[in-house]
Scaffold this motif. Structure first.
Motif, short mmCIF file in Angstrom:
data_model
loop_
_atom_site.label_atom_id
_atom_site.label_comp_id
_atom_site.label_asym_id
_atom_site.label_seq_id
_atom_site.Cartn_x
_atom_site.Cartn_y
_atom_site.Cartn_z
N ALA A 102 -6.99 -1.32 -4.40
CA ALA A 102 -6.74 -2.73 -4.06
C ALA A 102 -6.71 -2.94 -2.54
N SER A 103 -6.12 -2.00 -1.80
CA SER A 103 -5.90 -2.19 -0.36
C SER A 103 -6.89 -1.42 0.51
N GLY A 104 -7.58 -0.44 -0.06
CA GLY A 104 -8.51 0.38 0.71
C GLY A 104 -7.91 1.71 1.10
N ILE A 105 -6.62 1.69 1.40
CA ILE A 105 -5.88 2.93 1.72
C ILE A 105 -4.47 2.73 1.19
N ALA A 106 -3.84 3.82 0.75
CA ALA A 106 -2.47 3.74 0.25
C ALA A 106 -1.81 5.11 0.38
N ALA A 112 0.81 -1.22 0.00
CA ALA A 112 0.00 0.00 0.00
C ALA A 112 0.85 1.27 0.00
#
Lengths: 339, 339
Positions: A109-113, A81
């Protein structure tokens, strides 16, 4: 101001002017495009301080030799991320452009980055970058240190930069909720303008070398600026130093000013941009909750208060319809850079 | 204050008192433990407003029926770098305890992660949670809305909560860099204290129902509080409403106050905690850069300015050495809850 005091240009003409000036001073073509987009966005939104005026600032920094005219950004995919882009000492815009697709992909993809830009020269506002991320339906936060001009609350010596915090939230329609403000009480340029005009500054903008409040602009510039909001603004400025400095392996504002070493170039160092995907938390219900957030904005505008970017967006509508109006003296100064 | 005006307790005795009171009023055992840890931390750090005094607040909220005494938190692993915990209408502490191991694991795996707490009752400061995350070597940010008491800059009607922002950064030694402040100009309780004492409040704390500045505490309480830092504080408060409200599918401060419906309970809704792993950006070099950040703190304290949590940490050292001193009237009020 009469027509002869200003020059009216279409946005395409602004872009052409920017390209010509930057190219004439040796900036590589992909950097020219990235910087020009930012310059055009500032002029389009009637932010005089962030429009074509910044061409003077860019060229000045190029002349100091403190910015690379052609370094290619190097993208480093450091964690699921996180992504870093090493700008190699060039302006931040191209590094951001190369990094942002990774940021968006990772956030979805991860929700937060988070995206870290390293080793770049900063001359622009953060809101154009915020708008780029928010246009993808993401919530965005961006921070960057600058040069050490601002004292901590209770102090007297410059330690922090003007350390802006910018945030964006997607809204239905073309205009997201965006704010972008310095954690200093005012922009340094504002104090400079008072000094040139021989006008006193309000209390709260700066202190003298002993930490005493001053209303003399030159004294404040030689002493230290203050943050907005007392110890709370000072704490936020500290946070910016940390998360866009050591957290990403980059300079603090004090280190940036030492690097400048009196050359008068734009701040050098890092920037941190965090993106959050509402669909990550909420799945298909995200759209309903984004719509529900409109009640917050209605609650602000419904009582006659303004949203932070309202004036910019009004300017944008005008500029897209009928071009921009540049003071002739400024236009002449910029044209002179083509000689 | 003479010895007879205060009661001195060890921290174990504070914990035992808290357990007894909360159990007596029907709070389930795992909630009792989680809430007690927070109460003890507040009293230990000499934050009078967040120590055993809060037992009165908790019991009051329990009596309104607006908090579940025994709901079990439900953890939902929604995305690689996001986790939600549904508190089911109970106090936030147990939901945080259940969620934080997932937050830490995800932050270390992805580089950045976020924990959303949903449907919980908030009565505490955010710094105990920040310290928990920072103890794992992570950088942490936490925000939560509250009840709508605060007007936006330029407005006159309450829309925002006191909307705290808390941040933490790991430092060598036992005391991390932590700040935790309301985005309102002051805590609502501070205005209440001025009203009780019949004292005027400074300008900038509140406005009357027409949006005019007032120095009368009762008028401000009936009108609206203001944010710190003018339009910048107002923008930050808006951000808190959005990212700990609709972004995580939870209430805004206006919705929380409507849910309370005059019962006088603590705010109800969500909380967002973001954690970033310095090793995610920097790998093995992270320790060097964390050490380099000490120059920022030295730059603050070296010119006689204070770090945000300095007073709390000094209180902590005193309390661990020689216990805490509770005003006898408060102690008697708490003991009376055991009858």
């Amino acid at each position: 101001m009469t027509d002869t005091d200003t020059v009216t240009l279409t946005l395409d003409e602004v872009a052409a002017l920017s390209r010509a000036v930057l190219t004439r001073h040796g900036l590589a073509p992909d950097h020219v495009e990235a910087v020009t987009e930012t310059i055009v966005a500032g002029e389009r939104d009637e932010c005089a301080a962030h429009g074509v005026y910044r061409l003077l600032v860019c060229i000045n920094t190029l002349k100091t030799g403190k910015v690379s005219p052609d370094a290619q950004p190097v993208v480093d995919d450091v964690a699921p991320a996180l992504v870093r882009v090493d700008a190699g000492g060039a302006f931040a815009q191209l590094a951001f452009k190369r990094g942002v697709p990774h940021l968006i992909t990772k956030a979805k993809a991860s929700g937060i980055a988070a995206l870290a830009l390293n080793n770049c020269v900063h001359f622009a506002a953060l809101w154009p970058e915020i708008e780029t991320v928010v246009a993808e339906g993401l919530v965005a936060l961006a921070v960057t240190p600058s040069h050490a001009w601002v004292a901590p609350a209770g102090g007297r010596k410059p330690l922090f930069g003007t350390n802006p915090i910018a945030f964006g939230w997607p809204r239905p329609g073309p205009f997201p909720y965006v704010f972008d403000f310095a954690t200093s009480a005012v922009a340094r340029g504002e104090i400079e303008l008072h000094r040139r005009a021989g006008k006193p500054i309000p209390e709260g903008w700066g202190v003298d070398g002993d930490g005493q409040p001053t209303t003399d602009a030159a004294t404040a510039l030689a002493g230290a600026m203050l943050t907005f909001g007392g110890h709370k603004g000072s704490a936020l400025s500290t946070m910016v130093e940390l998360i866009a400095g050591p957290l990403i392996g980059d300079m603090t504002s004090a280190e940036s000013l030492a690097f400048d070493d009196g050359a008068g170039s734009s701040p050098y160092g890092g920037e941190l941009i965090v993106a959050i995907d509402p669909a990550g938390f909420l799945g298909a219900a995200a759209a309903d909750h984004i719509a529900r957030a409109e009640a917050v904005f209605d609650g602000i505008t419904g009582q006659g208060a303004r949203l932070p970017s309202q004036r910019r967006y009004e300017g944008r509508v005008r500029s897209l319809a009928s071009g921009v109006h540049i003071p002739r003296a400024l236009y002449d100064d910029i044209r002179a850079l083509l000689d």
